[in-house]
Structure formats: C-alpha cells, structure tokens
Design an enzyme around this catalytic site. Structure first.
Site, short mmCIF file in Angstrom:
data_model
loop_
_atom_site.label_atom_id
_atom_site.label_comp_id
_atom_site.label_asym_id
_atom_site.label_seq_id
_atom_site.Cartn_x
_atom_site.Cartn_y
_atom_site.Cartn_z
N ARG A 121 0.83 -1.23 0.00
CA ARG A 121 0.00 0.00 0.00
C ARG A 121 0.85 1.26 0.00
NH1 ARG A 121 -3.03 -2.83 3.96
NH2 ARG A 121 -4.79 -3.89 2.97
N LYS A 143 1.55 11.41 -11.03
CA LYS A 143 0.75 10.48 -11.84
C LYS A 143 1.62 9.27 -12.12
CE LYS A 143 -2.56 13.32 -14.35
NZ LYS A 143 -2.99 13.78 -15.70
N GLU A 185 6.87 18.90 -24.45
CA GLU A 185 6.23 19.20 -23.15
C GLU A 185 6.70 20.57 -22.65
OE1 GLU A 185 3.82 17.31 -22.05
OE2 GLU A 185 4.21 15.24 -22.64
N LYS A 227 4.88 23.30 -13.44
CA LYS A 227 4.14 22.08 -13.09
C LYS A 227 3.85 22.04 -11.59
CE LYS A 227 3.21 17.35 -13.86
NZ LYS A 227 3.38 16.14 -14.63
N GLU A 237 -6.39 16.54 -10.35
CA GLU A 237 -7.04 16.89 -11.62
C GLU A 237 -8.56 16.99 -11.53
OE1 GLU A 237 -4.96 15.24 -15.06
OE2 GLU A 237 -6.87 15.28 -16.14
N ARG A 241 -5.59 21.26 -13.23
CA ARG A 241 -4.52 20.37 -13.70
C ARG A 241 -4.76 19.87 -15.13
NH1 ARG A 241 -1.00 15.81 -10.47
NH2 ARG A 241 0.17 15.16 -12.30
N ASN A 245 -2.89 18.78 -19.98
CA ASN A 245 -3.21 17.84 -21.06
C ASN A 245 -3.33 18.55 -22.41
OD1 ASN A 245 -3.36 15.72 -19.22
ND2 ASN A 245 -5.47 16.24 -18.69
N HIS A 248 -2.74 16.70 -25.63
CA HIS A 248 -2.71 15.28 -25.32
C HIS A 248 -3.93 14.50 -25.81
CE1 HIS A 248 0.74 16.46 -23.01
NE2 HIS A 248 0.95 15.24 -22.57
N HIS A 252 -2.72 11.50 -27.75
CA HIS A 252 -2.98 10.11 -27.35
C HIS A 252 -3.67 9.34 -28.47
CE1 HIS A 252 -2.65 10.94 -22.74
NE2 HIS A 252 -1.50 10.61 -23.28
N HIS A 265 5.94 9.81 -27.53
CA HIS A 265 4.88 10.55 -26.84
C HIS A 265 5.01 12.06 -27.15
CE1 HIS A 265 2.05 11.62 -23.69
NE2 HIS A 265 2.94 12.46 -23.20
P1 NAD Z 1 11.23 6.45 -22.35
O1 NAD Z 1 11.15 6.27 -20.90
O2 NAD Z 1 10.80 5.32 -23.22
O3 NAD Z 1 12.75 6.84 -22.73
C1 NAD Z 1 13.09 7.04 -24.08
C2 NAD Z 1 14.36 6.28 -24.45
O4 NAD Z 1 15.48 6.96 -23.91
C3 NAD Z 1 14.43 4.86 -23.92
O5 NAD Z 1 14.95 4.03 -24.91
C4 NAD Z 1 15.39 4.98 -22.75
O6 NAD Z 1 16.09 3.77 -22.48
C5 NAD Z 1 16.34 6.04 -23.24
N1 NAD Z 1 17.04 6.80 -22.22
C6 NAD Z 1 16.54 7.25 -21.04
N2 NAD Z 1 17.44 8.05 -20.46
C7 NAD Z 1 18.53 8.09 -21.26
C8 NAD Z 1 19.77 8.76 -21.20
N3 NAD Z 1 20.05 9.62 -20.22
N4 NAD Z 1 20.67 8.56 -22.19
C9 NAD Z 1 20.35 7.74 -23.24
N5 NAD Z 1 19.18 7.10 -23.36
C10 NAD Z 1 18.28 7.28 -22.38
O7 NAD Z 1 10.40 7.73 -22.85
P2 NAD Z 1 10.03 9.12 -22.16
O8 NAD Z 1 9.73 10.03 -23.27
O9 NAD Z 1 11.01 9.52 -21.13
O10 NAD Z 1 8.68 8.79 -21.38
C11 NAD Z 1 7.50 8.45 -22.06
C12 NAD Z 1 6.52 7.88 -21.06
O11 NAD Z 1 6.23 8.87 -20.08
C13 NAD Z 1 5.21 7.45 -21.65
O12 NAD Z 1 4.87 6.17 -21.14
C14 NAD Z 1 4.22 8.49 -21.15
O13 NAD Z 1 2.92 7.97 -20.99
C15 NAD Z 1 4.83 8.84 -19.83
N6 NAD Z 1 4.44 10.17 -19.31
C16 NAD Z 1 3.99 10.24 -18.04
C17 NAD Z 1 3.64 11.46 -17.49
C18 NAD Z 1 3.20 11.54 -16.06
O14 NAD Z 1 2.76 12.61 -15.62
N7 NAD Z 1 3.33 10.48 -15.29
C19 NAD Z 1 3.78 12.64 -18.26
C20 NAD Z 1 4.25 12.54 -19.56
C21 NAD Z 1 4.59 11.29 -20.08
N1 GLY Z 2 1.37 15.01 -17.56
C1 GLY Z 2 0.10 15.51 -17.14
C2 GLY Z 2 -0.05 15.62 -15.67
O1 GLY Z 2 0.88 15.34 -14.94
O2 GLY Z 2 -1.10 15.97 -15.21
#
Ligand code: NAD
Ligand code: GLY
Length: 360
Positions: A121, A143, A185, A227, A237, A241, A245, A248, A252, A265
């Site tokens: 938990r 999130k 972003e 943020k 949200e 918040r 999006n 998005h 999406h 993304h």
């Molecule tokens: P990712 O995590 O897939 O990373 C992209 C690539 O970069 C991967 O191949 C990774 O291994 C590589 N990598 C990471 N750090 C590196 C570094 N320092 N040097 C070399 N390579 C490196 O992609 P991302 O764009 O970071 O994240 C996308 C994800 O984030 C999606 O799943 C999306 O839904 C999520 N997201 C979440 C939120 C949230 O608020 N939680 C917001 C935006 C996006």
């Molecule tokens: N990435 C959108 C949020 O954190 O609300």
C-alpha cells in the site's frame, strides 16, 4: 544546483536540478526518513549508462542496493512487469520504509512509481528522471500508471514521490529524437502558462537542440516551477490540472491509432498542440499570428505538426471519445486563447470536431 519545492502539505517534496548531481543522490536520500534497503528500478540501457554511479553513491551512503530491470520501451509498461517487481520486492524483504528509486525515462518512472504506490500500500518513491521529458513532466506531480492492453495509462493512481533528482548532465547521452520529444512538453508549458517563457524558447531553441547545459537547466527549472504550481493548486485533476493535457487528447489518439510505434509521446503531443491550436483558431478563440507562432516553434523544435494522412476521421473521433478525460460522454479539449492562457472546453460536440477535421 536549484531546489524547487512542491508544496503539498504532508506530501511535499523537493526537486533538485543541476549538472553533475547524480552522485549526490545518496546524500539527499539520507535527509529523508527511509530505510536502508533500496530497490532501484531501471532498464538495461540506462543501467549501462548510469547504474554503476547510482549504485556506488547509494552504497557509499550506507544503503543496501538491489537493482531490478525492466525491458526498454512502452510495451513493457504493464502489469506483468509490475508483478515481476512485486515478486522481487517480496523475495528481497522490501518493507514499508524501503524506497524505490526510478532511474530512467517516463516509462521506468511511471512503472516504478506504480509499483512503489501499490506494494505494501505504498513505499517511498524517488524519481531520478534521465530523459528531458521525464525531467520536465513525468517525474513531477505524482501520476503513476501502467498500460492496459486496450488503453494507455489506464491502471494508475496519484502517488507523489519523496524526492526528484534531475541531473542535466545525463541528457548528454540522450538520442536527439528523445531530446526533441521532451521539448514538446516544454513548449506546452509556455502555451498554457507563461508567454515570457514561450518567447524565451523562441529565442533559444537552437542552443536547446544542441544540448547546451545552461539552456537545459533553465527549461527544466521553469517547467518544473510551472508544473509544481499547477499540481499544488489541483493535485488530483479536478479542475486546473487538466491544462497540462494541452495537446494530449489528439496526441494520445495519434499514438494509439499508429500502434505506439510511429511516434514518441512528445512527437504525438507536438501534433496535438498544433491541431488544438488550429481548432481554437477555427472557433475564433485564438488569433492567427499566435497560431502561427505555436506551429513555428513546434516545427523549429524538429517535431511533427500534422496529423498523419492515413488516419480515418471516424477513428480519430472515436479515439477522442475513449480518452481518460471523457466524463459523462463529454470530451475535454484544452484550447489556447492566447499564448500563456488556455481554456478547458467541455462543450465540443462530435459534429464540431468532425467539421473541423474534415477541413484538415
Ligand atoms: P522512455 O522512458 O521510453 O525513454 C526514451 C528512451 O530513452 C528509452 O529508450 C530509454 O532507455 C532512453 N534513455 C533514457 N534516459 C537516457 C539517457 N540519459 N541517455 C540515453 N538514453 C536514455 O520515454 P520518455 O519520453 O522519457 O517517457 C515516455 C513515457 O512517459 C510514456 O509512457 C508516457 O505515458 C509517460 N508520461 C507520463 C507522465 C506523467 O505525468 N506520469 C507525463 C508525460 C509522459
Ligand atoms: N502530464 C500531465 C499531468 O501530470 O497531469
């Protein structure tokens, strides 16, 4: 080194931003009331680059470090992966005070965050984002989620980290395409919140694309500041918040309809921001010169800005209707009124969208 506080009462935490600060993680962790056993969750790529330094600095600070790997890619952000980490946590005696350290981009951060939020938990979560996108967005705000076979981020909760450490230096190894994705972003924050920041981006997009450290520190700091303000005002949200999006809903849909393979993304968000700005212009909400500035900056950041030709209009609209932001059958669209201010619209009918998309 900069510290930004996310002020959420008992769930407040610091974001540390700087160059060459990864090796200080153990020191910052010691300031928190956490146990001595640490589970670092990462992927093979990031482990190869930064696993050793993180493990050594944590061991050096007296922690007993366990490293768990997940596959590299969105397709591994699943319950199956989470369950493997629950097994590992159980077998290694992780307890309620043992922190989970998410070392990687948004995929690792979201998955490790979901594991930390749900195991026993909730155990403390430490975000160590290594992509620009994760440093400016996904590691902050709580999130966390994994994907369901039929929808992205469908299984998730709000769970704030105890600490975020963003070392700009790790962005040096990031592939250029991933750097550009993170910039989507960043541009978003300018459009939704701060025209001055948008203007700064217009002036500094070239050094940013070249990975110049000072400009990167500036954008990570400003993005996290914005943020933090939005999340402090509306953590779960229920209102404001939703402005995060922007871009998005369309983004999406584009990701889903292209099987999460064609676009990152950030690239899909680039398309989504321009399409939403065009929609705002077509509804007389946004002036043409501001639309042009948004489109120009997205293009200059090397991001796509047009819907793929082969997407069917019906599929797009259906996909909008399956968005998480749909409540009571109403779509939520975040539309810019000017650069620095957006409106959250819940009154856009299917017909309005179809008429608009027909014109593309
Ligand atoms: P990712 O995590 O897939 O990373 C992209 C690539 O970069 C991967 O191949 C990774 O291994 C590589 N990598 C990471 N750090 C590196 C570094 N320092 N040097 C070399 N390579 C490196 O992609 P991302 O764009 O970071 O994240 C996308 C994800 O984030 C999606 O799943 C999306 O839904 C999520 N997201 C979440 C939120 C949230 O608020 N939680 C917001 C935006 C996006
Ligand atoms: N990435 C959108 C949020 O954190 O609300």
């Amino acid at each position: 080194m900069e510290i930004i506080k996310v002020d959420l009462g008992a769930r407040s935490y610091n974001i540390y931003i700087g160059s060459d600060i990864l090796q200080d993680l153990g020191r910052y962790l010691k300031e928190l009331p956490v146990g001595k056993k640490v589970l670092v969750i990462t992927n093979p790529n990031v482990r190869h680059l930064y696993g050793k330094i993180v493990k050594e600095c944590l061991s050096g600070a007296g922690y007993n470090v366990l490293v768990g790997e997940m596959g590299d890619g969105e397709e591994y952000k699943t319950m199956v992966t989470a369950e493997r980490f629950y097994d590992l946590a159980y077998e290694s005696g992780i307890d309620r005070l043992s922190p989970v350290v998410a070392l990687g981009g948004g995929v690792v951060g979201d998955t490790a965050g979901y594991v930390a939020a749900t195991y026993l938990r909730g155990v403390p979560l430490i975000q160590v984002p290594t992509t620009l996108l994760a440093q400016v967005d996904s590691s902050v705000g709580g999130k966390v989620a994994v994907n369901h076979p039929r929808g992205k981020n469908i299984i998730g909760v709000f769970y704030q980290p105890h600490l975020v450490l963003a070392d700009i230096n790790v962005l040096k190894t990031l592939p250029p395409r991933e750097l550009r994705s993170g910039l989507a972003e960043v541009i978003k924050y300018g459009v939704i919140w701060n025209e001055e920041f948008f203007f700064w981006l217009e002036e500094n997009i070239e050094p940013l694309l070249a990975g110049e450290a000072g400009s990167l520190v500036h954008v990570v700091r400003e993005s996290c500041r914005i943020k933090a303000k939005v999340v402090e005002a509306d953590e779960t949200e229920s209102g404001l918040r939703a402005i995060l999006n922007y871009g998005h809903t369309v983004g999406h849909a584009v990701e889903a309809l292209t099987g999460y393979k064609k676009y990152t993304h950030g690239e899909a968000v680039g398309i989504g921001m321009v399409v939403a700005a065009r929609l705002a212009w077509s509804l007389d909400l946004l002036g043409f010169s501001e639309l042009s500035r948004i489109e120009a900056l997205v293009r200059r950041a090397g991001l796509p800005h047009k819907l793929p030709e082969n997407l069917l209009l019906e599929d797009l609209v259906e996909s909008f209707l399956h968005d998480k932001k749909v409540t009571g059958g109403n779509l939520t669209f975040v539309l810019p009124e000017r650069i620095g201010k957006v409106d959250i619209r819940k009154d856009l009918t299917r017909k309005i969208l179809i008429d608009f998309l027909n014109l593309r």
